[in-house]
Design an enzyme around this catalytic site. Structure first.
Site, PDB file in Angstrom:
ATOM      1  N   ASP A 161       0.946 -19.307   1.878  1.00  0.00           N
ATOM      2  CA  ASP A 161       1.756 -18.823   3.006  1.00  0.00           C
ATOM      3  C   ASP A 161       2.952 -18.015   2.512  1.00  0.00           C
ATOM      4  OD1 ASP A 161       2.363 -18.839   5.897  1.00  0.00           O
ATOM      5  OD2 ASP A 161       4.113 -19.982   5.291  1.00  0.00           O
ATOM      6  N   LYS A 171       4.250 -13.923   3.185  1.00  0.00           N
ATOM      7  CA  LYS A 171       5.607 -13.526   3.598  1.00  0.00           C
ATOM      8  C   LYS A 171       6.225 -12.556   2.601  1.00  0.00           C
ATOM      9  CE  LYS A 171       6.413 -17.876   6.064  1.00  0.00           C
ATOM     10  NZ  LYS A 171       7.169 -19.145   6.112  1.00  0.00           N
TER      11      LYS A 171
END
Length: 818
Positions: A679, A683
């Site tokens: 994750d 980003k």
């Protein structure tokens, strides 16, 4: 003298006629001088046409319709009248019906209904209604008298739409009213030609009758009573927020009627215009409402645009070629050829280059017009200096109308901005030198959308209505809906925004309501919806609604939904989403989505992709736009990893902290997704691209902090067993960091064109040292913020802050659209 006219909807039923009688009774009691014109009962004219057509086709079904016609009028008379007046009315109606029956039988025998015959057939509607109502007025003590307009209104023999002999008609009117002081109840729509032949005045003929009588009598005012509160700013069937125009000029009314306003009909205004008689449009069912006043006097202090109207279906033909340039008489040849073929031109536009002339006509004449114009310019086309006629169909004309437009700069700009921001392209534009009207030709599918966008821009500019279609109503989506509901009044009163949620979908069902889903009961309504969830159907319905100011909100992490972004943006629909899939896919796709959004002049917003509700991406963009140079970006970008390493201390097992993070909902069900940095990589990739780097996901280096046995464990349960075995490994790491008075942080770093994610020790001087809870922190080191980097810190996860971030984007998009 006042001349009143009541339309078919006002007298469709006996109860409505009683309401009309009460209105007229109040005028009579006041001592007003008036005469009143009536249309046929609502639907009767259509019924007469249908029974004539059936008779002409040899279908004896016309007899059944005739009986219905007869009984309807007889029942109305019995409902409205007492025995004394019935004894006079019933024989008159029976005689009318007998004549009509014989007339229809004649049509049945010869299998033909000529225009002349049809005018006589249609006259029975007005003759019956006015006769019955005249006695209904007598029943209430009003001194009324039935007047067949054929005695007064004289025309030529252009059956179906006869031309009025004004001099004879006005003289007849004056003579009759001089000799008959009682209240005259007049048949609308019908007239007579030489020899007493019945004629009709065409569409809107009853209004025309009222206007002729008013002109003949030099009346003080004309009142047209209908079923709406006057002339509205737009068609209420297409623009729900249309409202009554208090005052307008004859010229504005003519323009509105030309472009489809059904309340008034252009010939109606001519006699009134010539005599300077003001005209009121009023509502039979709301008689106390002032309605619309149409007069000679312009309201110079009023709105620049009085109304927005449209013609729903037109064809646009274009004559073009080098042979048109500088040649006198081209336009005359073009339009003379159309006039000779009796083809009416709705709109004309020509550029100053003289290379092309475009004109709009009714679609049914398009093929005929093409042939006629091609024949008129046959020589030039053979020479190759004039191109073949171009025909475009499935178009609409939308017009803004107002006399004050000539005094206000920027009106055209506002029009094109409203259309452009809703993805509506204009095919042709026309504006006269009087600046009374600006017309645009657009795709027919966009007519309603254009009307609403323009109406909002010119009349409701204080309130912008946004239409939301939302996929994903779980924790984030449900919280967002609650926030929208709580802030609705504030947004409307303080920010001039009204948010309507039109579509909702979860994984099981989906729900649509063009008027707006009730946010107090959305959960129950969505659960009860019979529509099974289907993403492609949801997106297609959103496009087909074709609403102005549409925003698509994706609150999921589903990669399948992201596949639809391209088509959504290309349909001029803005997107707000916390879903990172699209922006972290291939760099080519990332660029493509942004370019489509730019091309369509819509917003593609994903601030919540990084840092939830924190202003991370917007801060980065502002730095870039203002000319600052990014040297380095460092960030703790995961709320779950932030919590884990902020809580991890000597004496506490690492596996226990990971379990606690899962229990609090910080991690994914399988915590390895967080701990492996997948994750965070997404980003960091987004931040890299926003800073100008053409980076791909695989180019980001991730340091694996988990032992291999943990990474390859087949189940989550097996993973935790392996993680417990590895607690000693993490104990050594925290022990070493604590000994050096440092702390462990999972840091994403972008520097010198390289991106890296790894577990690092930070000392007391580092901004990440003081992090606590599940906070995120992003540190921007730039040319301007070199000595003291720019820091953004706050909660980087959680439904409330993520939903708030999406909510802020929705408001931003709304402000952009306005």
């Amino acid at each position: 003298m006042k001349v009143l006219k009541f339309g078919g909807s006002s007298v469709a039923k006996p109860d409505r006629i009683k309401g009309v009688v009460n209105i007229l009774k109040s005028y009579y009691v006041r001592g007003d001088q008036f005469t009143v014109v009536f249309s046929a009962f609502g639907g009767v004219t259509d019924m007469l046409i249908q029974m004539s057509e059936k008779a002409a086709e040899g279908d004896d079904g016309y007899l059944e319709m005739f009986e219905e016609f007869s009984q309807r009028h007889l029942e109305a008379a019995r409902t409205l009248l007492g025995q004394e007046h019935l004894q006079q009315v019933i024989p008159h109606l029976d005689n009318n019906h007998e004549v009509l029956r014989n007339l229809l039988y004649g049509i049945f025998l010869v299998r033909e209904a000529s225009r002349r015959t049809m005018d006589y057939v249609l006259s029975f509607g007005e003759r019956n209604s006015a006769y019955i109502i005249s006695f209904a007025l007598k029943e209430q003590g009003i001194n009324a008298s039935y007047l067949d307009a054929r005695k007064l209104v004289k025309t030529d023999k252009s059956f179906g739409s006869a031309k009025v002999d004004f001099n004879r008609t006005y003289q007849n009117i004056r003579n009759h009213y001089k000799e008959h002081p009682e209240i005259q109840v007049v048949t609308g729509f019908i007239a007579s030609a030489k020899g007493g032949l019945t004629t009709t005045l065409g569409r809107g003929g009853s209004d025309y009758t009222a206007s002729l009588i008013a002109a003949g009598l030099n009346a003080k005012v004309i009142e047209i009573w209908t079923d709406v509160d006057g002339v509205l700013t737009a068609d209420p069937r297409k623009v729900k927020k249309a409202f009554t125009i208090p005052t307008m000029t004859y010229a504005e009314a003519m323009e509105m009627s030309h472009f489809g306003a059904k309340v008034i009909y252009p010939p109606t205004l001519q006699p009134a215009l010539q005599k300077g008689i003001p005209l009121y449009i009023k509502n039979t069912f709301n008689p106390d409402f002032s309605g619309t006043l149409i007069s000679e006097k312009p309201d110079l202090q009023g709105a620049a645009v009085k109304g927005i109207s449209s013609i729903g279906d037109v064809a646009l033909l274009t004559l073009s070629g080098s042979g048109l340039f500088g040649v006198p008489g081209i336009a005359a040849r073009l339009f003379n050829s159309l006039a000779q073929a009796e083809i009416n031109v709705i709109l004309i536009t020509q550029g100053s280059s003289e290379h092309a002339i475009s004109f709009a006509i009714q679609p049914r004449w398009a093929n005929k017009a093409r042939q006629i114009v091609s024949k008129a310019f046959e020589y030039e086309m053979q020479m190759g200096i004039v191109d073949p006629i171009k025909v475009e169909e499935d178009l609409s004309v939308v017009a803004i109308i107002g006399e004050n437009m000539r005094y206000r700069p920027g009106i055209a700009g506002r029009l094109f901005q409203a259309l452009g921001k809703n993805g509506i392209n204009t095919t042709a534009i026309a504006q006269g030198s009087s600046e009374l009207n600006i017309s645009v030709v657009i795709n027919k599918n966009n007519e309603t959308k254009a009307l609403n966008a323009l109406h909002e821009s010119f009349f409701l500019s204080d309130t912008k209505e946004l239409h939301l279609f939302m996929v994903g109503v779980g924790l984030i989506g449900g919280t967002l809906l609650n926030q929208i509901r709580q802030q609705a009044e504030y947004l409307k009163s303080s920010r001039s925004l009204e948010i309507k949620v039109v579509g909702l979908s979860n994984t099981k069902t989906m729900l649509f309501n063009e008027g707006g889903i009730d946010l107090a009961t959305w959960k129950e309504d969505l659960k009860a919806s019979p529509m099974s969830a289907d993403l492609s159907t949801f997106v297609e319905k959103m496009k087909n609604f074709n609403l102005a100011n549409t925003i698509f909100v994706d609150n999921t992490a589903d990669d399948k939904i992201a596949d639809f972004y391209e088509g959504i943006l290309d349909s001029s629909i803005s997107i707000s989403t916390p879903n990172k899939v699209a922006t972290s896919s291939s760099y080519l796709q990332y660029q493509r989505l942004k370019r489509i959004a730019h091309k369509r002049d819509v917003q593609f917003m994903y601030e919540t992709n990084v840092g939830a509700g924190l202003p991370v991406i917007s801060t980065l963009r502002d730095l870039m736009i203002s000319g600052d140079r990014i040297i380095k970006i460092e960030g703790v970008l995961s709320g779950s990893l932030s919590f884990i390493f902020n809580t991890f201390k000597q004496g506490i097992s690492f596996s226990g902290i990971v379990k606690e993070a899962g229990d609090k909902g910080y991690t994914e069900p399988d915590p390895r997704i967080d701990l492996n940095g997948v994750d965070v990589r997404r980003k960091l990739l987004i931040l890299a691209r926003e800073s100008g780097m053409s980076l791909e996901s695989e180019e980001i280096e991730i340091e694996n902090i988990l032992p291999e046995a943990c990474r390859i464990a087949p189940t989550v349960e097996a993973f935790f067993k392996e993680l417990e075995k590895a607690d000693s490994h993490f104990d050594e790491m925290i022990k070493a960091a604590t000994a050096a008075n440092n702390r462990l942080r999972m840091i994403a770093k972008l520097e010198d064109g390289k991106a890296k994610i790894g577990l690092q020790e930070v000392d007391q001087d580092h901004p990440f040292y003081s992090l606590s809870g599940s906070d995120n922190m992003i540190v921007f080191t730039t040319e301007r913020y070199k000595e003291r980097p720019l820091v953004v810190r706050g909660p980087g996860a959680g439904a409330e802050v993520t939903a708030a971030g999406v909510f802020a984007e929705i408001v931003t998009i709304g402000n952009y659209l306005s």
